[in-house]
Design an enzyme around this catalytic site. Structure first.
Site, mmCIF file in Angstrom:
data_model
loop_
_atom_site.group_PDB
_atom_site.id
_atom_site.type_symbol
_atom_site.label_atom_id
_atom_site.label_comp_id
_atom_site.label_asym_id
_atom_site.label_seq_id
_atom_site.Cartn_x
_atom_site.Cartn_y
_atom_site.Cartn_z
ATOM 1 N N LYS A 54 57.713 16.289 53.217
ATOM 2 C CA LYS A 54 57.230 15.337 52.193
ATOM 3 C C LYS A 54 58.150 14.121 52.130
ATOM 4 C CE LYS A 54 55.223 19.088 49.404
ATOM 5 N NZ LYS A 54 55.416 19.972 48.234
ATOM 6 N N GLN A 98 59.659 21.743 43.387
ATOM 7 C CA GLN A 98 59.033 22.575 44.419
ATOM 8 C C GLN A 98 58.954 24.038 43.962
ATOM 9 O OE1 GLN A 98 57.590 21.479 47.207
ATOM 10 N NE2 GLN A 98 57.108 23.485 48.039
ATOM 11 N N ASP A 121 52.339 16.349 40.856
ATOM 12 C CA ASP A 121 51.878 17.669 41.291
ATOM 13 C C ASP A 121 50.647 18.134 40.505
ATOM 14 O OD1 ASP A 121 52.821 19.273 43.315
ATOM 15 O OD2 ASP A 121 54.606 19.917 42.225
HETATM 16 N N1 GUN Z 1 54.638 25.161 46.633
HETATM 17 C C1 GUN Z 1 53.531 25.379 47.375
HETATM 18 N N2 GUN Z 1 52.654 24.372 47.181
HETATM 19 C C2 GUN Z 1 53.216 23.507 46.293
HETATM 20 C C3 GUN Z 1 52.795 22.293 45.714
HETATM 21 O O1 GUN Z 1 51.697 21.772 45.933
HETATM 22 N N3 GUN Z 1 53.671 21.704 44.861
HETATM 23 C C4 GUN Z 1 54.876 22.264 44.580
HETATM 24 N N4 GUN Z 1 55.659 21.631 43.705
HETATM 25 N N5 GUN Z 1 55.295 23.400 45.103
HETATM 26 C C5 GUN Z 1 54.462 24.016 45.965
#
Ligand code: GUN
Length: 296
Positions: A54, A98, A121
């Protein structure tokens, strides 16, 4: 589109990145660079990889990004202080904590602490509520939003379709259902959400025009559960043993891809399907958050 029935998530994500890059360029002419902060707690190897990916895409598109890493032993109150500071920082438009977060921390408290305006998110209760209500001013979680864009841009008819979603998690299953059931263009679907306690999951699947697998079980969706011509979207990321692989393991989806592919009308590869779309929608959400900050 690919020559066969594959839905090319990488190519579609790249189109979205181009649109996002144009919006970033337009914001820059107004003196604003979007800023995104990743918060990672502990040393979960998969999270390290995801956040790294990311970050790389952010910098390629011109989003100012950084990662704040905290030890596995960080307390909830320490993390809440960090989020409070990021909420007040005018240069930060998006905050992503995350998942997974270590068990001793109440993840709901953490996601609720992120300002809804910076919650790229889409995990904050206000944004989840807006999604359910069909209020488009909120942020939609990136993976369901990415799946939705994949369906739309692959010209898969959604309105009136029978959609089976496998998995009821907060990150994918629940928001995915909320998105596709809205009385709106590219939605209006009939949703069946199956989970670990469902009876007759295979029968539900066999009726479906679209199956979205986010159940977290390697190869769960078998060919005999798929109606010929159905669209199959594989959200799963499962690590399985593989003696022939260098690391001794490999990643597979929730779909028995080799056997389902010949039967499906359209299908996502995995990797190369949903994953790149999640990142594309995160970038798009971040740019929208930055843009909206000019209006607040
Ligand atoms: N862990 C797995 N998918 C995601 C996501 O879309 N956002 C976040 N913050 N953590 C994740």
């Amino acid at each position: 589109m690919s020559p066969d029935n594959l839905i090319d998530g990488r190519a579609i994500a790249e189109l979205i990145h181009q649109e996002t890059a144009q919006r970033i360029a337009a914001l820059k002419t107004r003196g604003l660079q979007p800023g995104l902060v990743f918060v990672r707690v502990g040393e979960d190897p998969a999270s390290q990889v995801y956040v790294g990916m990311k970050e790389r895409v952010s910098s390629r598109l011109g989003i100012q990004s950084s990662t704040q890493v905290f030890s596995e032993k960080t307390t909830e109150s320490e993390l809440l202080k960090v989020i409070d500071r990021l909420n007040r920082d005018p240069k930060i438009h998006g905050i992503l904590v995350q998942s997974p977060i270590p068990n001793h921390i109440n993840s709901a408290a953490i996601y609720s602490a992120v300002s809804p305006d910076k919650d790229v998110d889409g995990f904050h209760p206000v944004n989840m509520g807006k999604l359910l209500l069909g209020d488009r001013t909120g942020f939609v979680p990136c993976t369901p939003a990415g799946v939705h864009e994949l369906l739309i841009r692959s010209h898969v008819p959604i309105e009136g379709a029978e959609v089976v979603i496998l998995g009821r998690g907060n990150i994918v299953g629940k928001p995915m259902a909320a998105l596709l059931l809205q009385k709106a263009r590219h939605a209006n679907a009939t949703i069946t959400l199956c989970h670990s306690q469902s009876r007759n999951t295979a029968e539900h699947c066999r009726r479906a025009d679209i199956i979205i697998a986010a159940i977290g079980v390697a190869g769960f969706l078998k060919a005999d559960m798929v109606k010929p011509g159905a669209t199959v979207i594989d959200v799963g990321v499962n690590r399985v043993a593989d003696a022939s692989a260098k690391a001794g393991t490999r990643l597979v989806g929730d779909v028995d891809f080799a056997r389902v592919k010949p039967k499906a009308g359209k299908i996502t590869p995995n990797p190369g399907g949903v994953g790149p779309m999640t990142i594309a929608l995160l970038m798009a959400n971040t740019v929208r958050a930055a843009d909206q900050s000019l209006r607040n």
